[in-house]
Design a protein around this motif. Structure first.
Motif, PDB file in Angstrom:
ATOM      1  N   PRO A 237       0.805  -1.231   0.000  1.00 25.16           N
ATOM      2  CA  PRO A 237       0.000   0.000   0.000  1.00 25.16           C
ATOM      3  C   PRO A 237       0.840   1.286   0.000  1.00 25.16           C
ATOM      4  O   PRO A 237       0.514   2.239  -0.687  1.00 25.16           O
ATOM      5  N   TRP A 238       1.945   1.278   0.731  1.00 25.33           N
ATOM      6  CA  TRP A 238       2.769   2.495   0.819  1.00 25.33           C
ATOM      7  C   TRP A 238       3.246   2.931  -0.553  1.00 25.33           C
ATOM      8  O   TRP A 238       3.169   4.102  -0.926  1.00 25.33           O
ATOM      9  N   LEU A 239       3.721   1.978  -1.329  1.00 27.32           N
ATOM     10  CA  LEU A 239       4.283   2.297  -2.644  1.00 27.32           C
ATOM     11  C   LEU A 239       3.180   2.723  -3.606  1.00 27.32           C
ATOM     12  O   LEU A 239       3.329   3.689  -4.356  1.00 27.32           O
ATOM     13  N   ARG A 240       2.071   1.986  -3.542  1.00 23.91           N
ATOM     14  CA  ARG A 240       0.974   2.314  -4.460  1.00 23.91           C
ATOM     15  C   ARG A 240       0.482   3.739  -4.193  1.00 23.91           C
ATOM     16  O   ARG A 240       0.243   4.521  -5.101  1.00 23.91           O
ATOM     17  N   GLN A 241       0.412   4.059  -2.903  1.00 22.68           N
ATOM     18  CA  GLN A 241      -0.050   5.402  -2.524  1.00 22.68           C
ATOM     19  C   GLN A 241       0.927   6.487  -2.990  1.00 22.68           C
ATOM     20  O   GLN A 241       0.510   7.517  -3.512  1.00 22.68           O
ATOM     21  N   LEU A 242       2.208   6.210  -2.811  1.00 23.36           N
ATOM     22  CA  LEU A 242       3.228   7.189  -3.224  1.00 23.36           C
ATOM     23  C   LEU A 242       3.135   7.446  -4.724  1.00 23.36           C
ATOM     24  O   LEU A 242       3.148   8.595  -5.182  1.00 23.36           O
ATOM     25  N   GLY A 259       7.364  11.544  -6.939  1.00 24.08           N
ATOM     26  CA  GLY A 259       7.322  12.772  -6.148  1.00 24.08           C
ATOM     27  C   GLY A 259       8.718  13.264  -5.804  1.00 24.08           C
ATOM     28  O   GLY A 259       9.703  12.537  -5.939  1.00 24.08           O
ATOM     29  N   THR A 260       8.768  14.511  -5.338  1.00 24.48           N
ATOM     30  CA  THR A 260      10.076  15.153  -5.123  1.00 24.48           C
ATOM     31  C   THR A 260      10.604  14.947  -3.698  1.00 24.48           C
ATOM     32  O   THR A 260      11.711  15.382  -3.386  1.00 24.48           O
ATOM     33  N   GLY A 261       9.850  14.291  -2.854  1.00 24.77           N
ATOM     34  CA  GLY A 261      10.245  14.167  -1.447  1.00 24.77           C
ATOM     35  C   GLY A 261      11.251  13.063  -1.191  1.00 24.77           C
ATOM     36  O   GLY A 261      11.724  12.391  -2.127  1.00 24.77           O
ATOM     37  N   THR A 262      11.553  12.874   0.093  1.00 24.61           N
ATOM     38  CA  THR A 262      12.546  11.861   0.460  1.00 24.61           C
ATOM     39  C   THR A 262      12.031  10.444   0.167  1.00 24.61           C
ATOM     40  O   THR A 262      12.831   9.538  -0.075  1.00 24.61           O
ATOM     41  N   ALA A 263      10.701  10.263   0.182  1.00 25.51           N
ATOM     42  CA  ALA A 263      10.158   8.924  -0.085  1.00 25.51           C
ATOM     43  C   ALA A 263      10.550   8.476  -1.499  1.00 25.51           C
ATOM     44  O   ALA A 263      10.979   7.333  -1.709  1.00 25.51           O
ATOM     45  N   GLY A 264      10.411   9.396  -2.463  1.00 27.98           N
ATOM     46  CA  GLY A 264      10.780   9.072  -3.846  1.00 27.98           C
ATOM     47  C   GLY A 264      12.280   8.836  -3.970  1.00 27.98           C
ATOM     48  O   GLY A 264      12.723   7.944  -4.709  1.00 27.98           O
ATOM     49  N   ALA A 265      13.062   9.642  -3.238  1.00 23.80           N
ATOM     50  CA  ALA A 265      14.520   9.468  -3.264  1.00 23.80           C
ATOM     51  C   ALA A 265      14.889   8.097  -2.695  1.00 23.80           C
ATOM     52  O   ALA A 265      15.827   7.433  -3.169  1.00 23.80           O
ATOM     53  N   GLU A 266      14.139   7.660  -1.698  1.00 20.63           N
ATOM     54  CA  GLU A 266      14.414   6.343  -1.106  1.00 20.63           C
ATOM     55  C   GLU A 266      14.110   5.216  -2.114  1.00 20.63           C
ATOM     56  O   GLU A 266      14.863   4.252  -2.228  1.00 20.63           O
ATOM     57  N   VAL A 267      13.013   5.393  -2.863  1.00 20.16           N
ATOM     58  CA  VAL A 267      12.661   4.386  -3.877  1.00 20.16           C
ATOM     59  C   VAL A 267      13.778   4.298  -4.925  1.00 20.16           C
ATOM     60  O   VAL A 267      14.207   3.200  -5.321  1.00 20.16           O
TER      61      VAL A 267
END
Ligand code: DGJ
Length: 556
Positions: A237-242, A259-267
């Protein structure tokens, strides 16, 4: 489950077939491999499933001369497997010159002591850093590129974007696997391989080298995009939501898609760690295809990517790791946090067979192990720093392992069929009974962590030596017949209810005993009266591991 059953089974059968093919002509039996049984995944060694009762050595304890003095202690813990590092800098001291004497010494000593080995490849990364890279890699920062922090400083972290880095690592790992095939293909002392150790970026979500920046600005690779599109409905769910929050695009730069946030950078970082690990694992498997996994440092509550090792094989990134590193058979959590139930569940939810290569060596390790085998069909459980485990954790772990050893045939027969459960308290202050439904019965389980008073709730409790406070409490239950359960554990009380409306469940009889080496039940005594609260419940005392066989009946 986020991977369809068919895909899982297909993937595992492929692994099994490969394992058999690879050994044709070299060993009498297939090499260690994974095989499905119902919803479980079993590790097959010498043609039979193996439950790993493991312990992981501390980082600098993996040389035979040092380890020598610890073998008697390790054996006293009733382990069947030692989880041991292999150091890149020791096996390849000069580029292209390999020295496997430490590995050979470990194999010799493990065999002498009747233990299997899981080997940990301390290659490019060990807890984010690269301290086990050989000197010739460390010194040559031109050829073997480093990750760069946001301030532009190089770190002692090999960059995952460097072809030279991955080529050197993969070559060394492949040589290790070739050596294992040659010296262990028949004896099969080594049953499982860990590729790298707790990969993850610190202190930022991603590397900021020029290569990283260039790739980050470029398109998300088609291979990843295709995998996400194909598995859209099964994604965590986390990835799908991102992905959805950024517009659900099927092409674009990393920032556009995630996205431009740290979550996308982590992916972004996770994909490149995975692709690198894939190359190392695949090179090893081409030589000797033992099952392989990589392990994760988990997330401290409230920590952000970079505060925890960003982009490791964590459950929220499982889809990225699977797409990037299909040569890994599973991802493994190192569980040092108290919310053991939550982390094991998250790894299983992500479609993963459960193996816990590192766990806190506390008294609770003993019951966490029982829970993992009972609730999640775990392949194995292994407290960290095992050679220096002291009392009371050591005695408790030895007790839990002795119980698991007795139950091993029964556990293996019942894996993957919804006929087992693990019993563990959600948290110390959660007094609500745990509920488990098995074979038409509802089990309500409460936990005793302290020595009860001499007369507790109408039960006369024999008082021996005073027990320490805050004892571990938990167990495993197996539905062995229509109205029969085997329960092993410590400090648990189980009440049974029939799940048929209007029907009442009663205890017909309860026996305490043990299983002998042949798996035959050895009766010790019948339990009734005060020991079952006059027929109301089954109780495994606090302070000692017990094993009981319970037969129920139903009436209206
Ligand atoms: C997790 C690592 O994977 C281990 O190698 C070791 O460093 C432990 N942490 C120490 O707690």
């Amino acid at each position: 489950m986020h991977m369809t059953m068919t895909r899982r089974i297909l993937r595992r059968s492929m692994a099994a077939v490969l394992a058999v093919v690879a050994t044709a002509g070299t060993a009498a039996e297939s090499i260690p491999h994974l095989r499905p049984q119902g919803t479980a995944t079993q590790l097959i060694v010498g043609g039979k499933p193996l439950l790993i009762r493991g312990g992981e050595l501390s980082n600098s304890a993996g040389e035979p001369a040092y380890l020598q003095r610890y073998w008697p202690h390790l054996k006293s813990l009733n382990l069947n497997t030692l989880v041991v590092p292999v150091y890149w800098n020791l096996i390849e001291p000069e580029e292209g010159r390999f020295d496997f004497s430490t590995v050979d010494g470990l194999l010799r000593d493990a065999r002498r002591n009747g233990m299997h080995l899981v080997l940990l490849w301390f290659g490019s990364w060990k807890n984010s850093m690269s301290c086990y890279a050989p000197d010739w890699v460390k010194r040559d920062t031109q050829r073997f590129a480093r990750a760069i922090d946001p301030a532009g400083r190089p770190m002692e972290i090999l960059s995952p974007y460097s072809a030279a880095n991955v080529a050197a690592d993969a070559r060394a790992y492949a040589r290790l696997m070739r050596h294992l095939r040659d010296v262990d293909g028949r004896q099969q002392t080594v049953v499982l391989m860990q590729v790298e150790n707790e990969i993850g970026m610190l202190d930022d979500a991603r590397d900021h080298s020029a290569d990283a920046d260039r790739l980050y600005a470029g398109p998300v690779p088609a291979a990843l995009m295709q995998s996400l599109v194909q598995r859209r409905e099964q994604l965590m769910p986390w990835l799908r939501q991102l992905w959805t929050a950024a517009g659900g695009k099927t092409q674009g730069s990393w920032a556009e898609v995630f996205g431009t946030g740290t979550a996308g950078a982590e992916v972004f970082m996770a994909w490149h760690f995975a692709v690198y690990t894939q190359q190392v694992a695949a090179a090893g498997k081409a030589e000797y295809p033992l099952p392989m996994y990589t392990n994760a440092a988990l997330i401290r509550p409230g920590a952000q990517p970079g505060q925890y090792p960003s982009a490791g094989p964590l459950p929220h990134l499982a889809d990225i790791w699977r797409a990037g590193a299909p040569a890994l058979d599973f991802l493994a959590p190192d569980i040092y946090f108290p919310n053991f139930i939550e982390w094991t569940q998250r790894y299983v939810d992500s479609g993963n067979p459960l193996f816990i290569p590192e766990a806190l060596r506390s008294p609770d390790a003993a019951v966490n192990a029982l829970y993992a085998y009972g609730q999640h069909d775990a392949i194995g459980f292994s407290p960290f720093g095992i050679e220096s485990i002291g009392e009371p954790a050591a005695g408790l772990l030895a007790g839990a392992n002795a119980l698991i050893a007795q139950l091993e045939p029964l556990i293996l027969r019942h894996q993957g069929q919804g006929r087992m459960a693990g019993l563990l308290q959600q948290s110390r202050d959660n007094k609500k009974p745990l509920q488990r439904d098995l074979n038409g019965y509802r089990l309500k389980v409460t936990f005793e962590r302290d020595q009860p008073p001499p007369l507790a709730d109408g039960v006369i409790v024999p008082q021996g030596k005073p027990l320490p406070a805050d004892l571990p409490s938990g167990g495993i239950v197996i539905a062995t017949g229509p109205d029969e359960f085997v329960i092993g554990g410590i400090g648990v009380i189980v009440e049974f209810e029939s799940m048929q409306t209007g029907e009442i469940a009663g205890l017909l009889n309860v026996a305490e005993g043990r299983y002998d080496d042949q798996g035959r039940w050895q009766h010790v005594r019948w339990l009734s009266g005060d020991q079952t609260h006059q027929g109301r419940h089954v109780r495994l005392e606090p302070g000692r591991f017990g094993l009981q066989r319970v037969t129920l009946y139903r009436y209206r």
